[in-house]
Enzyme design. Sequence first.
Site, PDB file in Angstrom:
ATOM      1  CG  ASP A  22      -1.822   1.173   1.306  1.00 25.17           C
ATOM      2  OD1 ASP A  22      -2.420   1.517   0.266  1.00 25.17           O
ATOM      3  OD2 ASP A  22      -1.923   1.785   2.387  1.00 25.17           O
ATOM      4  CG  ASP A  32      -1.296   7.613   1.014  1.00 21.88           C
ATOM      5  OD1 ASP A  32      -0.247   7.875   0.395  1.00 21.88           O
ATOM      6  OD2 ASP A  32      -2.427   7.952   0.628  1.00 21.88           O
TER       7      ASP A  32
END
Length: 200
Positions: free
Chosen positions: A10, A12
Site C-alpha cells: 500500500d 500511504d
Amino acid sequence: MRKRSAIFLDRDGVLNREQSYITDPDQIALLSGAAEAVRSLNLAGWLVIVVTNQSAIARGYLSEEGLEKIHERLLTLLAIEGAKIDAIYFSPYHPEASVEAYRRASDCRKPGPGLLLQAARDFCIELSSSIMIGDTLTDIEAGINAGLGTTYLLRSGHGAKEIDRLAHEKERGLPRATAIFPDLSAAAAHILKHASRHGD
C-alpha cells in the site's frame, strides 16, 4: 516465462506519511526507513509493486494527471536513496463518487483483488508466494482475495487503529494478517531473514 514473487505495498502509511487526501507532490514525505526497506527488497530480487486506492480522484480533489505527478515525486524520493518501485497500480473508483466517470463499484478498489491480479498478469507473478504489506485491514483482505500466501499488517499509518479493531471485534470475522510489524523496515527485515531470494 518463469514466474516471480512480488511484494505488494500500500502507499500511504507504508511508504509515505499518512495524510487525508494527498493532492500535491509536496505532501509526499517518506516514512523513516521506508526507502532502505525497499532497496533491500530490490537487492534480494523481489518485485516491489504499489497498489493504492485513490478515491481523491473520484471525489474530484485530484486528477489522474495530478496523481501521476505525486507518484513521480514518490519515485524520485525513493530513487535518491537507491530504492525502486517496479510499478504503481491505482484505483480511482468509488461507488459514491462525486465525479460520475469514477462512480462505480470496481474489483480494482481494495479489498477487491483487481490491482494485484492485473499486476500478476503484467509481470508474470506467482501470487501464492507473494506478500501484501499494508496498514489497513482492507489491504490485508485484498491480499487474501488475490490468493496471496502471506499478508503483513503494519502499525504505521492507520495500522494501530486497525489492530485495535482486531482486538475488540473478534466476533465480526475481520481479515487476519499473517503477522503484524511496527513498520516497513521491520517487515522487510523479517522477509529477508526468512524468505529465499526471488530473482529472475
